[in-house]
Design a protein around this motif. Structure first.
Motif, PDB file in Angstrom:
ATOM      1  N   PRO A 208      -0.529   2.301  -3.757  1.00 28.31           N
ATOM      2  CA  PRO A 208      -1.889   2.176  -3.230  1.00 28.31           C
ATOM      3  C   PRO A 208      -2.909   1.717  -4.268  1.00 28.31           C
TER       4      PRO A 208
ATOM      5  N   TYR B  43       0.829  -1.211   0.000  1.00 25.06           N
ATOM      6  CA  TYR B  43       0.000   0.000   0.000  1.00 25.06           C
ATOM      7  C   TYR B  43       0.862   1.259   0.000  1.00 25.06           C
ATOM      8  N   ARG B  44       1.959   1.249   0.759  1.00 24.29           N
ATOM      9  CA  ARG B  44       2.854   2.411   0.767  1.00 24.29           C
ATOM     10  C   ARG B  44       3.501   2.634  -0.593  1.00 24.29           C
TER      11      ARG B  44
END
Length: 90
Positions: A19, A15-16
């Motif tokens: 995303p 996600y970092r």
């Protein structure tokens, strides 16, 4: 993650870095994968400002514990099927 270019990475790491990867998963019929399920029950609560929430404000509720009257803000994310409750004393 157990597959693809992020194999061996955690949901948070993916996600970092990217995303939109989870949107890609959903758009490509992978919303039943355990990785996607973990994503929808963890990341929105850690970054609520990045997700769409339906909000319902209800008033005149009495707290069962302190007996104060309060407004209740119900936040619901249809994709997750889960809701959060935020209360504010009035």
């Amino acid at each position: 993650m157990t597959f693809g270019k992020y194999k061996g990475k955690t949901i948070k790491e993916v996600y970092r870095r990217n995303p939109s990867y989870f949107s890609w998963m959903k758009d490509n019929g992978m919303s039943n994968k355990p990785e996607y399920q973990e994503f929808i029950v963890t990341i929105p609560y850690e970054h609520p400002e990045r997700f769409e929430w339906e909000v319902d404000i209800r008033s005149e509720y009495q707290c069962w514990k302190c007996k104060n009257i309060m407004n209740i803000f119900l936040m619901f994310n249809p994709e997750m099927g889960l809701s959060s409750i935020l209360c504010k004393l009035i």
